[in-house]
Scaffold this active site. Structure first.
Site, mmCIF file in Angstrom:
data_model
loop_
_atom_site.group_PDB
_atom_site.id
_atom_site.type_symbol
_atom_site.label_atom_id
_atom_site.label_comp_id
_atom_site.label_asym_id
_atom_site.label_seq_id
_atom_site.Cartn_x
_atom_site.Cartn_y
_atom_site.Cartn_z
ATOM 1 N N HIS B 218 0.795 -1.222 0.000
ATOM 2 C CA HIS B 218 0.000 0.000 0.000
ATOM 3 C C HIS B 218 0.828 1.272 0.000
ATOM 4 C CE1 HIS B 218 -3.555 2.318 -0.270
ATOM 5 N NE2 HIS B 218 -2.913 3.158 0.504
ATOM 6 N N TYR B 222 1.445 5.229 -2.530
ATOM 7 C CA TYR B 222 1.735 6.632 -2.214
ATOM 8 C C TYR B 222 3.101 7.043 -2.722
ATOM 9 C CZ TYR B 222 -2.678 6.749 -0.088
ATOM 10 O OH TYR B 222 -4.023 6.682 0.076
ATOM 11 N N HIS B 369 -9.251 0.431 -11.729
ATOM 12 C CA HIS B 369 -8.888 1.377 -10.667
ATOM 13 C C HIS B 369 -7.424 1.814 -10.764
ATOM 14 C CE1 HIS B 369 -8.114 3.045 -6.698
ATOM 15 N NE2 HIS B 369 -7.208 2.107 -6.505
ATOM 16 N N PHE B 370 -6.507 0.853 -10.838
ATOM 17 C CA PHE B 370 -5.115 1.320 -10.731
ATOM 18 C C PHE B 370 -4.546 1.846 -12.039
ATOM 19 C CE2 PHE B 370 -4.362 -3.412 -10.590
ATOM 20 C CZ PHE B 370 -3.801 -3.543 -11.843
ATOM 21 N N HIS B 371 -5.240 1.625 -13.160
ATOM 22 C CA HIS B 371 -4.789 2.356 -14.340
ATOM 23 C C HIS B 371 -5.210 3.829 -14.259
ATOM 24 C CE1 HIS B 371 -3.806 -1.619 -15.937
ATOM 25 N NE2 HIS B 371 -2.979 -0.981 -16.736
ATOM 26 N N ARG B 432 -9.290 -10.799 -12.904
ATOM 27 C CA ARG B 432 -8.069 -10.232 -13.479
ATOM 28 C C ARG B 432 -7.024 -11.335 -13.597
ATOM 29 N NH1 ARG B 432 -5.039 -7.068 -8.504
ATOM 30 N NH2 ARG B 432 -3.366 -6.964 -10.038
ATOM 31 N N ARG B 433 -5.865 -11.022 -14.148
ATOM 32 C CA ARG B 433 -4.714 -11.928 -14.209
ATOM 33 C C ARG B 433 -5.089 -13.278 -14.801
ATOM 34 N NH1 ARG B 433 -1.550 -11.144 -8.451
ATOM 35 N NH2 ARG B 433 -0.309 -9.437 -9.222
HETATM 36 C C1 HEM Z 1 0.330 1.284 -22.243
HETATM 37 C C2 HEM Z 1 -0.836 0.759 -22.226
HETATM 38 C C3 HEM Z 1 -1.319 -0.229 -21.189
HETATM 39 C C4 HEM Z 1 -2.148 -1.268 -21.432
HETATM 40 C C5 HEM Z 1 -2.756 -1.625 -22.794
HETATM 41 C C6 HEM Z 1 -2.360 -1.963 -20.196
HETATM 42 C C7 HEM Z 1 -3.153 -3.088 -20.046
HETATM 43 C C8 HEM Z 1 -3.240 -3.851 -18.906
HETATM 44 C C9 HEM Z 1 -4.095 -4.994 -18.730
HETATM 45 C C10 HEM Z 1 -5.092 -5.519 -19.757
HETATM 46 C C11 HEM Z 1 -3.868 -5.503 -17.496
HETATM 47 C C12 HEM Z 1 -4.567 -6.686 -16.847
HETATM 48 C C13 HEM Z 1 -4.003 -7.992 -17.226
HETATM 49 C C14 HEM Z 1 -4.595 -9.093 -16.386
HETATM 50 O O1 HEM Z 1 -4.989 -8.864 -15.230
HETATM 51 O O2 HEM Z 1 -4.680 -10.225 -16.900
HETATM 52 C C15 HEM Z 1 -2.857 -4.680 -16.880
HETATM 53 C C16 HEM Z 1 -2.335 -4.876 -15.616
HETATM 54 C C17 HEM Z 1 -1.511 -3.979 -14.969
HETATM 55 N N1 HEM Z 1 -1.094 -2.739 -15.444
HETATM 56 FE FE1 HEM Z 1 -1.374 -2.049 -17.317
HETATM 57 N N2 HEM Z 1 -1.664 -1.325 -19.211
HETATM 58 C C18 HEM Z 1 -1.030 -0.240 -19.758
HETATM 59 C C19 HEM Z 1 -0.271 0.691 -19.085
HETATM 60 C C20 HEM Z 1 0.037 0.637 -17.742
HETATM 61 C C21 HEM Z 1 0.743 1.658 -17.014
HETATM 62 C C22 HEM Z 1 1.261 2.959 -17.606
HETATM 63 C C23 HEM Z 1 0.870 1.209 -15.735
HETATM 64 C C24 HEM Z 1 1.511 1.852 -14.546
HETATM 65 C C25 HEM Z 1 2.416 2.754 -14.554
HETATM 66 C C26 HEM Z 1 0.256 -0.100 -15.673
HETATM 67 C C27 HEM Z 1 0.227 -0.888 -14.537
HETATM 68 C C28 HEM Z 1 -0.333 -2.140 -14.473
HETATM 69 C C29 HEM Z 1 -0.234 -3.017 -13.333
HETATM 70 C C30 HEM Z 1 0.506 -2.737 -12.029
HETATM 71 C C31 HEM Z 1 -0.961 -4.175 -13.640
HETATM 72 C C32 HEM Z 1 -1.183 -5.399 -12.746
HETATM 73 C C33 HEM Z 1 -0.300 -6.513 -13.112
HETATM 74 C C34 HEM Z 1 -0.684 -7.759 -12.358
HETATM 75 O O3 HEM Z 1 -1.877 -8.043 -12.184
HETATM 76 O O4 HEM Z 1 0.242 -8.448 -11.899
HETATM 77 N N3 HEM Z 1 -0.248 -0.403 -16.898
HETATM 78 N N4 HEM Z 1 -2.485 -3.669 -17.759
HETATM 79 CU CU LIG Z 2 -3.918 -0.139 -0.747
#
Ligand code: HEM
Ligand SMILES: [Cu+2]
Ligand SMILES: [Cu+2]
Lengths: 161, 547
Positions: B218, B222, B369-371, B432-433
């Protein structure tokens, strides 16, 4: 003059923030109490090796009293055991779930049932099944548990007679 | 004078920024591939192994590497210029060596598919030991970095003991303090449990390791958000030519972040067995406390925007909005990021209410949320800051102003579509995931249209990211050279700094934070250790049981 006005606005906003967050917390506490809200906080641990040998938590569905079902589930990469659960006129289902290997997540799509499943711990949760729940519900694993994670699902069949 | 005399600081900043851009590019490539893969009917380019390799890379590269390196770059720039102090060259060099070295060591097993454990690496899923060691060295490197910044700050403080803290410096210090609160127990757990697990198959307790992970997880958010907040507090008033609405409220917000960002990790474990309802309730209350500095920030920035709009001649209840400099890419990026932060905050408060959390836990709602938060509030702010910093650092004009202006709007629109769709489909229960969410045709049909909408939004903001990186690359290679020296935005006139007040004594708040953390974590750890651990042997992502 302007300074004073701004200070006033700051205090008003701080008041709004405190009131807002307190209201949220009060609602949360109320819902939690009034609905007898249950998180899987049970503190029962178990030996993973014994679980693997089948000495702890025999998987299966049991009607322990009319409408009260006890469902014992085991999670394994990558299957729920059993992967088909059938209940007739359920009022309440008590789930007891553990894992043979890694972390999994048990979620019945379209219901409030959603919790984590750990090796070494037995998660327990009760679901008061509303009367209008009938038919087939998909349940999935919602925590990444290795390469076959997406193939880990099953079905809950609720029959009404 | 602004650009000269900071050679090794500038060199550090340049290297850190370029490394962060590379991470953003690679992480973004993984993002688009996995988005298409998990949307039925889109081009499916990955197999399962590649999917989770990409997802691990996406999480690590974007959530950790892109953010950490960009934040280090801003921190050096801000602290050296605002305080007009030099940073230790040795410490900065060690930082680069350890953080880049650690990242590369961890990257090898990720890319070869030997660490498909995602960026949360929940035990007892096992990765190659290089993954844990590389991550550990990266974190140790950030501690060296913190030492460099604090050393410089203490020198400044000796010279000007009675001056108030400048706002951007206070933001940087807050960020680093939160990081130092968050990381030591994580490193302890990785060394005590995960390295032996990877090396000699030591069984580990799932709940114990998860609690250490979320103790870090968490405050990590921040660590992303406070630098973005700092940029808003600092740059938005400058761009509008006004003073920030309330300097005090900004400082109060930073102090509250220091106080409450760490003792809240259990809100990620509401659905974990083995944690009592009482501990969960305690962390819920603290989570609502840490929502307050975000709300203070929301008000302060909005009021500053209104002030700027009115100064530019805006009238009426909303007329000031149209007078804001929406044609300036830096302003547009920061302000759009700020707006998205508002929506991210709303879904965050929902996540934090354990009476609602079970509906959204581990669904695409969370991804939506986190995007908004790290993916936009932080990322789009850092992109906007790049338009400001890159010309000054590299002495080249931004290659295309038009690309720079279109980019934040495109990100905003794409993200709005993506995140709305993911929030809604999350309510319908899509996990997710997950590589494939069709479940042999059993998935409810109402999922599909929202998944497709999400994919469309994702392609739009991904394309905005491509424009950003292309523009930055072209700027570095062929941007027009700037000949006359640029004024540095951060340089301060110390004689105008007000005297220090209670709000400038961070020490007291750090002490208080430690007390609150000890209380908040005493409860769950007493439960975990009091009951006795229940270790489970490691298993590889392929399903091989090791013991
Ligand atoms: C550039 C375009 C991006 C696309 C198309 C994208 C797409 C996605 C998608 C579809 C997931 C979910 C995958 C799943 O749960 O199976 C994901 C997870 C995630 N994304 Fe992105 N994302 C983008 C950019 C970013 C950016 C800029 C950040 C943060 C700076 C970010 C941080 C994350 C994180 C932390 C997860 C979680 C990974 C996990 O579950 O282990 N993403 N993203
Ligand atoms: Cu938190
Ligand atoms: Cu799974």
């Amino acid at each position: 003059m302007a300074e004073k006005n701004e200070l006033m606005q700051e205090y008003i906003w701080i008041g709004i923030i405190i009131a807002m967050l307190t209201t949220f917390l009060v609602i949360l506490g109320y819902v939690s109490e009034a609905k007898g809200f249950d998180t899987p906080s049970s503190a029962v641990t178990c030996d993973v090796r014994q679980v693997r040998k089948g000495e702890i938590l025999t998987p299966g569905v049991k009607e322990v009293a009319p409408g009260i079902y006890e469902v014992n589930l085991k999670a394994r990469m990558w299957a729920w055991i059993p992967n088909s659960i059938e209940v007739v006129n359920p009022k309440k289902i008590i789930f007891k779930v553990t894992s043979e290997d890694v972390v999994h997540g048990f979620q019945i799509v379209g219901t409030p049932v959603n919790f984590m499943v750990f090796p070494g711990y037995i998660a327990e949760i009760q679901w008061e099944v509303p009367e209008d729940f009938e038919g087939t519900y998909l349940f999935v694993c919602n925590e990444y548990c290795g390469l076959g994670h997406d193939t880990m699902w099953g079905q809950l069949i609720i029959k009404r007679e | 004078m602004a650009g000269q005399g900071y050679e090794h600081e500038v060199k550090f900043t340049k290297i850190a920024i370029i490394f962060s851009f590379i991470s953003l590019g690679l992480g973004g490539l993984f993002g688009i591939l996995q988005l298409l893969e998990r949307t039925p009917g889109m081009p499916q380019l990955l197999d399962r192994q590649q999917y989770y390799t990409a997802l691990t890379g996406h999480g690590v590269l974007l959530a950790i590497v892109w953010t950490a390196f960009f934040i280090m770059a801003i921190a050096v720039h801000v602290v050296s210029r605002e305080l007009q102090v030099r940073l230790s060259r040795t410490l900065l060099n060690i930082t680069l060596l350890m953080t880049i070295g650690g990242t590369l060591v961890a990257a090898v097993p990720i890319l070869t598919g030997d660490a498909a454990v995602l960026y949360t690496f929940y035990a007892p899923l096992k990765a190659h030991v290089a993954f844990y060691l590389g991550a550990g060295v990266l974190i140790l490197g950030t501690w060296v970095f913190a030492a460099a910044i604090f050393k410089a700050f203490i020198e400044w403080k000796r010279k000007y003991p009675d001056k108030a803290l400048p706002i951007a410096t206070m933001g940087v210090l807050t960020t680093l303090i939160i990081w130092l609160e968050a990381t030591p127990p994580l490193v302890f757990m990785v060394l005590k449990d995960l390295v032996p697990m990877a090396l000699v198959n030591k069984p580990v307790d799932v709940l114990e390791t998860r609690t250490y992970f979320w103790y870090f997880g968490h405050p990590l958010v921040y660590f992303w958000i406070v630098p973005a907040v700092t940029l808003w507090y600092f740059a938005i008033p400058k761009l509008l030519g006004v003073e920030i609405f309330s300097r005090q409220m900004a400082k109060v917000a930073f102090l509250l972040f220091i106080l409450a960002s760490t003792p809240v990790g259990l809100h990620h474990q509401f659905l974990d067995p083995g944690v009592s309802d009482a501990a969960k309730l305690l962390h819920t209350i603290l989570t609502f406390t840490v929502a307050s500095p975000s709300l203070l920030t929301a008000f302060n920035i909005l009021a500053t925007l209104e002030k700027g709009g009115r100064k530019a001649g805006g009238k009426g209840a909303l007329g000031w909005l149209s007078k804001l400099p929406w044609g300036n890419p830096v302003f547009a990026g920061l302000t759009l990021a700020f707006i998205m932060f508002g929506f991210g905050g709303i879904s965050g408060v929902i996540n934090a209410s354990y009476t609602l959390n079970y509906i959204v836990h581990n669904t695409l709602w969370i991804v939506g949320h986190f995007h908004l938060t790290v993916g936009t509030a932080a990322t789009l702010s850092f992109m906007a800051a790049s338009y400001l910093m890159v010309p000054r650092l590299f002495g080249r004009q931004i290659y295309s102003e038009r690309m720079a202006l279109a980019q934040p709007y495109l990100w905003f629109i794409g993200m709005a579509i993506f995140s709305l769709a993911f929030h809604i489909v999350g309510l319908f229960g899509v996990p997710r995931r997950t590589y494939d969410v069709t479940y042999a045709g059993l998935a409810p049909p109402e999922w599909l249209p929202w998944l497709i909408m999400g994919a469309i939004g994702g392609v739009v903001f991904w394309f905005s990211g491509v424009i950003f990186l292309a523009n930055m690359g072209l700027t570095l290679i062929s941007g027009r050279r700037i000949t006359e020296p640029q004024p540095c935005l951060f340089t301060l006139d110390f004689s105008r700094l007000p005297a220090a007040t209670r709000l400038d004594s961070i020490k007291f708040w750090v002490g208080l934070a430690i007390v609150v953390i000890l209380i908040a974590y005493f409860v769950p750890f007493l439960e975990i250790y009091g009951r006795g651990l229940s270790p489970a042997p490691p298993v590889t992502p392929e399903g091989l049981r090791l013991g």
